[in-house]
Design a protein around this motif. Structure first.
Motif, short mmCIF file in Angstrom:
data_model
loop_
_atom_site.label_atom_id
_atom_site.label_comp_id
_atom_site.label_asym_id
_atom_site.label_seq_id
_atom_site.Cartn_x
_atom_site.Cartn_y
_atom_site.Cartn_z
N GLU A 133 -3.98 22.66 -14.56
CA GLU A 133 -3.29 23.55 -13.63
C GLU A 133 -4.27 24.41 -12.83
OE1 GLU A 133 -0.71 25.61 -16.29
OE2 GLU A 133 0.90 24.14 -16.10
N SER A 134 -5.41 24.75 -13.43
CA SER A 134 -6.39 25.59 -12.74
C SER A 134 -7.34 24.79 -11.87
CB SER A 134 -7.19 26.39 -13.77
OG SER A 134 -8.02 25.53 -14.54
N GLY A 135 -7.28 23.45 -11.95
CA GLY A 135 -8.18 22.63 -11.17
C GLY A 135 -9.53 22.40 -11.83
N GLN A 136 -9.73 22.92 -13.04
CA GLN A 136 -10.99 22.69 -13.74
C GLN A 136 -11.09 21.26 -14.26
OE1 GLN A 136 -12.30 26.14 -16.33
NE2 GLN A 136 -10.23 26.82 -15.83
N ALA A 137 -9.95 20.61 -14.43
CA ALA A 137 -9.92 19.20 -14.82
C ALA A 137 -9.00 18.45 -13.86
CB ALA A 137 -9.43 19.03 -16.25
N ASP A 138 -9.31 17.19 -13.61
CA ASP A 138 -8.51 16.36 -12.70
C ASP A 138 -7.49 15.52 -13.45
OD1 ASP A 138 -10.09 17.06 -10.29
OD2 ASP A 138 -11.67 15.99 -11.36
#
Length: 279
Positions: free
Chosen positions: A136-141
């Motif tokens: 959700e935070s964009g730290q993982a795809d």
């Protein structure tokens, strides 16, 4: 509402102290106080109750804190994904709970690496229940989730496999030589209470079992005879010599899925998912 005002409010709401929040934001306290007061005037509500001794959240403040965290997370994710889309040499970040995935993960990475146009995949090893916030935070795809332990609500998913569960016991335990166990037998062991993992809010459920955050800690405590756990078969492969896995046929099955944000438009994510479902 401005993004800056929301960041200021979240800092104060989490610290419940204007001075500490100002230090965290690296600004002076007076402009922080003015910004929060301005936000309250704009909304027409009281967000924080202030006294000379403490700061507390109102019901309205608690709602805004939850909403503001989601908004700020979405903004951060948008920044990261936009920057990633502009890279000449894109990379994918795959979030995996530490100690899980095993053979499936290795096969997936090997198969994807042979695909035309494959990009570098960075593994982000995390603790239980962290995969979803990372997406959700964009730290993982993309992430590997295990249902029903993890929540996939709001994410796009593809099922990779469904498997049974096993009880992990000390090798010297009286039940370690049994060909199978019932769930009721495992949960009733007086000398090995079930391990407790933190929930999404970081709090542990009540119970006598050891508080556990990761697989290394879990297996060490089981070997010492302090706790036990029922877990997917694949997570219990290649156990230490002082541990044994016993099948628990009546335990609910565990489904492994590959998950990604519903709004993702990354070609590399689509390629990785396609390879995963093919395997």
């Amino acid at each position: 509402m401005e993004i800056r005002e929301l960041r200021y409010f979240v800092a104060v709401a989490e610290e419940l102290h204007f001075g500490r929040a100002a230090q965290r934001l690296e600004i002076a306290q007076p402009p922080l106080s003015r910004a929060v007061a301005r936000l309250e005037r704009q909304l027409g509500v009281t967000l924080l109750e202030r006294t000379s001794r403490k700061v507390t959240l109102t019901d309205a403040g608690a709602v805004l804190l939850s909403e503001a965290r989601a908004i700020l997370g979405a903004v951060t994710a948008a920044e990261r994904r936009t920057q990633q889309a502009a890279r000449k040499h894109p990379r994918l970040v795959l979030a995996v709970k530490s100690g899980t995935g095993g053979e499936l993960l290795a096969k997936l990475l090997d198969a994807y690496g042979t695909e035309p146009g494959a990009v570098t995949v960075d593994l982000l090893l995390c603790e239980a229940l962290q995969q979803r916030p990372l997406l959700e935070s964009g730290q993982a795809d993309v992430a590997l989730l295990h249902l029903p332990f993890d929540s996939a609500a709001g994410l796009d998913t593809e099922i990779l496999r469904t498997e049974g569960q096993v009880a992990v016991l000390p090798a010297s335990h009286a039940l370690a030589a049994r060909p199978r166990l019932r769930m009721a037998e495992v949960t009733a062991l007086p000398d090995l209470p079930m391990a407790r993992f933190p929930g999404p809010d970081g709090a542990y459920p009540d119970g006598p079992g050891a508080q556990v955050r990761n697989m290394t800690q879990l297996f060490q405590l089981i070997a010492l005879g302090r706790t036990t756990v029922v877990m997917p078969e694949s997570a219990a492969t290649d156990l230490r010599r002082d541990l044994t896995a016993v099948p628990v046929p009546d335990a609910p099955p565990v489904t492994t899925v590959i998950a990604w944000p519903a709004g993702s438009r990354l070609r590399a994510v689509a390629d990785l998912v396609r390879v995963a479902t093919r395997l």
